[in-house]
Design a protein around this motif. Structure first.
Motif, mmCIF file in Angstrom:
data_model
loop_
_atom_site.group_PDB
_atom_site.id
_atom_site.type_symbol
_atom_site.label_atom_id
_atom_site.label_comp_id
_atom_site.label_asym_id
_atom_site.label_seq_id
_atom_site.Cartn_x
_atom_site.Cartn_y
_atom_site.Cartn_z
ATOM 1 N N ARG A 209 34.673 46.136 15.561
ATOM 2 C CA ARG A 209 34.743 46.406 17.259
ATOM 3 C C ARG A 209 35.414 47.800 17.085
ATOM 4 N N ASP A 210 35.060 48.687 16.013
ATOM 5 C CA ASP A 210 35.517 49.666 16.301
ATOM 6 C C ASP A 210 34.631 50.550 15.668
ATOM 7 N N THR A 211 33.338 50.243 15.411
ATOM 8 C CA THR A 211 32.426 51.019 14.948
ATOM 9 C C THR A 211 32.362 52.322 16.118
ATOM 10 N N PRO A 212 31.810 53.489 14.838
ATOM 11 C CA PRO A 212 31.484 54.816 16.076
ATOM 12 C C PRO A 212 30.364 54.096 16.389
ATOM 13 N N GLY A 213 30.428 54.559 17.943
ATOM 14 C CA GLY A 213 28.953 54.517 18.816
ATOM 15 C C GLY A 213 29.406 53.004 19.470
ATOM 16 N N LEU A 214 30.445 52.986 19.686
ATOM 17 C CA LEU A 214 30.678 51.711 20.140
ATOM 18 C C LEU A 214 31.966 51.458 21.839
ATOM 19 N N THR A 215 31.012 51.743 22.785
ATOM 20 C CA THR A 215 32.497 52.583 23.292
ATOM 21 C C THR A 215 32.604 50.838 24.440
ATOM 22 N N ILE A 216 33.687 49.432 24.422
ATOM 23 C CA ILE A 216 33.835 49.204 25.459
ATOM 24 C C ILE A 216 35.128 49.200 26.417
ATOM 25 N N THR A 217 34.504 49.144 27.767
ATOM 26 C CA THR A 217 35.648 49.418 29.185
ATOM 27 C C THR A 217 36.044 48.005 30.022
ATOM 28 N N ASN A 218 36.912 48.191 29.892
ATOM 29 C CA ASN A 218 38.356 47.320 30.225
ATOM 30 C C ASN A 218 37.356 47.144 31.959
ATOM 31 N N ASN A 219 36.247 46.824 33.116
ATOM 32 C CA ASN A 219 36.122 46.762 34.209
ATOM 33 C C ASN A 219 35.544 45.240 34.735
ATOM 34 N N TRP A 220 36.242 44.147 34.611
ATOM 35 C CA TRP A 220 35.830 42.944 34.921
ATOM 36 C C TRP A 220 36.620 43.529 36.062
ATOM 37 N N SER A 221 36.453 43.253 37.288
ATOM 38 C CA SER A 221 36.697 43.172 38.750
ATOM 39 C C SER A 221 36.452 42.062 39.442
ATOM 40 N N SER A 222 36.033 40.989 38.954
ATOM 41 C CA SER A 222 35.197 39.334 39.976
ATOM 42 C C SER A 222 36.455 39.331 40.781
ATOM 43 N N PHE A 223 36.538 37.971 41.130
ATOM 44 C CA PHE A 223 37.844 37.102 42.025
ATOM 45 C C PHE A 223 38.466 36.577 41.810
ATOM 46 N N GLY A 224 37.702 36.132 40.366
ATOM 47 C CA GLY A 224 37.646 34.386 39.154
ATOM 48 C C GLY A 224 37.516 34.869 38.152
ATOM 49 N N GLN A 225 38.306 34.053 37.075
ATOM 50 C CA GLN A 225 37.748 34.172 35.954
ATOM 51 C C GLN A 225 38.250 35.910 35.141
ATOM 52 N N ARG A 226 39.452 35.985 36.388
ATOM 53 C CA ARG A 226 40.328 37.678 35.754
ATOM 54 C C ARG A 226 40.722 38.331 34.725
ATOM 55 N N THR A 227 41.226 36.773 34.432
ATOM 56 C CA THR A 227 41.258 37.808 32.286
ATOM 57 C C THR A 227 41.214 37.005 31.555
ATOM 58 N N THR A 228 39.524 37.418 32.089
ATOM 59 C CA THR A 228 37.941 36.980 30.972
ATOM 60 C C THR A 228 38.543 38.021 29.875
ATOM 61 N N ALA A 229 38.557 39.592 30.405
ATOM 62 C CA ALA A 229 38.238 41.102 30.376
ATOM 63 C C ALA A 229 36.516 40.971 30.171
ATOM 64 N N TRP A 387 40.199 27.707 42.570
ATOM 65 C CA TRP A 387 38.556 27.966 43.885
ATOM 66 C C TRP A 387 38.373 29.321 42.680
ATOM 67 N N ARG A 388 38.729 30.261 42.532
ATOM 68 C CA ARG A 388 37.998 31.507 43.047
ATOM 69 C C ARG A 388 37.298 31.053 41.464
ATOM 70 N N ASN A 389 38.697 30.191 40.130
ATOM 71 C CA ASN A 389 37.629 30.156 39.015
ATOM 72 C C ASN A 389 35.945 29.410 38.918
ATOM 73 N N ALA A 390 36.628 28.122 39.597
ATOM 74 C CA ALA A 390 35.465 27.361 39.726
ATOM 75 C C ALA A 390 34.333 27.875 41.048
ATOM 76 N N ARG A 391 34.162 28.924 41.728
ATOM 77 C CA ARG A 391 33.752 29.366 41.936
ATOM 78 C C ARG A 391 32.571 30.469 41.328
ATOM 79 N N VAL A 392 33.241 31.178 40.849
ATOM 80 C CA VAL A 392 33.013 32.216 40.300
ATOM 81 C C VAL A 392 31.966 31.780 38.708
ATOM 82 N N HIS A 393 32.725 30.634 37.692
ATOM 83 C CA HIS A 393 32.372 30.310 36.999
ATOM 84 C C HIS A 393 30.777 29.192 36.857
ATOM 85 N N THR A 394 31.285 29.145 37.714
ATOM 86 C CA THR A 394 29.605 27.511 38.435
ATOM 87 C C THR A 394 28.619 28.751 38.240
#
Length: 422
Positions: A209-229, A387-394
């Motif tokens: 996870r901390d390898t140089p050259g690997l950049t992870i951005t916390n930018n998940w903005s969906s209305f469902g499954q919101r806390t999956t990052a 509903w939001r989780n179902a609509r997004v994940h399916t």
């Protein structure tokens, strides 16, 4: 986490999703993860986790809080190494048990269930495609409790299977460049597996996870499954040992259950969403809803139309769960005897299960509000998350194509495509 209120939330301890604030790599576990003894142990562990996860699920969804404590409990529970073969020190449990366990966890919080999805699918890939030395390496990581995220999907290609990320080799090193999205689990992982294309074909490269050259951005903005990052990953001249790059077989010309394994986990999550929605519907109708004025009943639970609707939902859920069981057994057969017939049967049975779990997830989360009434839409209850989780994940893969492949198999004897989305 379940006892927190909005005024008690410290976002340095409980970081939000879709936040510009950096999330540092998670500490590696101090002790190995639990190793499940058998199916009964797996189911018992899943039920205990689901009860815990359910306590704070609405708050985490509403506030967009990353489930740090819960994720540590989950990855140390033994479920994340459920598919590690017994020959490598794992429990080597069945895919039918896998589906049951994931659906139970998803009943508590489907976002947590989804965070583990790619980790489990990757273990299956390694089991099917890796060298003996690579299997020992990756399975050992899993048994130690290390979490794998994912850097698989991309947004720039013509189709979901059009990968632009590249891998080249120099002496004992592999060098990777590219960009990924929908990277569920990567932000909170210990190791990020990256799918990349090289001269010999597709590889999955395992980067710390901390390898140089690997950049992870916390930018998940969906209305469902919101806390999956499920945000994004940028890979820039990332260098890792050559032995960490696993060459993947071309599933279009070889037979393996890679696709069905990935798909049954997705279907199990949808079944869990449906089960949670039905349970909350029943609880709300019995404790909060009022009987309709024309019913002549003393309580909402006596309304004959509500009773019939609950019966219909339960029947549909049980049918979906039964197909998950059938699909899991078919995958087990295809795993042990990977003939074209057996792999196609596993793919088709899993597709059938995916149809029913999609349908009941969406139907149950819609019916919740119809049966429970206007009061159930109030923000204090947080029931809209179902509903939001179902609509997004399916939406993970189009269920309309499941109907086609199932029909084409039974009517014309056409074997279904073999890839991770089928």
């Amino acid at each position: 986490m379940g006892s927190l209120t909005e005024t008690q939330i410290d976002h340095t301890v409980h970081p939000r999703v879709n936040s510009a604030d950096p999330v540092p790599p998670r500490p590696r576990p101090a002790t190995p993860a639990h190793i499940l003894r058998d199916d009964a142990d797996a189911l018992a562990v899943a039920k205990t986790l689901a009860e815990d996860f359910a306590q704070g699920a609405a708050l985490r969804d509403r506030e967009g809080l990353l489930p740090l404590r819960e994720l540590d409990l989950y990855s140390q529970s033994g479920i994340w190494s459920l598919l590690v073969p017994a020959a490598y020190g794992g429990p080597g449990l069945s895919h039918a048990t896998l589906a049951k366990v994931i659906s139970i966890v998803a009943t508590g919080d489907p976002a947590l269930a989804q965070i583990a999805q790619n980790h489990l699918a990757i273990l299956s890939l390694v089991d099917l495609d890796a060298t003996e030395a690579q299997k020992k390496m990756v399975f050992d990581w899993a048994l130690r409790g290390l979490r794998f995220g994912n850097a698989f999907s991309e947004t720039g290609g013509k189709t979901v299977g059009d990968f632009q990320t590249r891998i080249v080799f120099e002496d004992d090193s592999a060098i990777v460049n590219g960009e990924k999205f929908y990277t569920t689990g990567a932000l909170l992982s210990h190791i990020v597996p990256i799918v990349a294309i090289g001269e010999a074909g597709a590889y999955i490269a395992f980067a710390d996870r901390d390898t140089p050259g690997l950049t992870i951005t916390n930018n998940w903005s969906s209305f469902g499954q919101r806390t999956t990052a499920s945000g994004s990953v940028k890979i820039e001249n990332l260098r890792l040992p050559r032995e960490r790059a696993v060459l993947l077989r071309d599933t279009s010309v070889t037979t393996s259950v890679q696709g069905p394994v990935s798909q049954i986990i997705q279907a199990a999550i949808d079944a869990g969403i449906a089960r949670a929605a039905i349970e909350d519907t029943i609880k709300f109708v019995k404790t909060q809803s009022r009987p309709w004025v024309d019913s002549g009943k003393e309580s909402a639970g006596e309304d004959p139309y509500t009773i019939a609707a609950i019966g219909d939902l339960k029947i549909r859920l049980h049918a979906a769960e039964a197909l998950l069981e059938i699909a899991g057994r078919a995958i087990d057969t295809g795993y042990h005897t990977p003939s074209l017939h057996n792999v196609s049967e596993a793919t088709i049975k899993t597709g059938e299960a995916k149809v029913l779990t999609t349908q009941i997830a969406i139907e149950a989360t819609n019916k919740l509000f119809e049966l429970a009434g206007t009061r159930s839409t109030l923000g204090q209850y947080g029931l809209d998350r179902h509903w939001r989780n179902a609509r997004v994940h399916t939406l993970h893969d189009p269920v309309r194509w499941k109907f086609f492949h199932v029909g084409n198999y039974y009517l014309n004897g056409t074997h279904p495509p073999r890839h991770p989305w089928n």
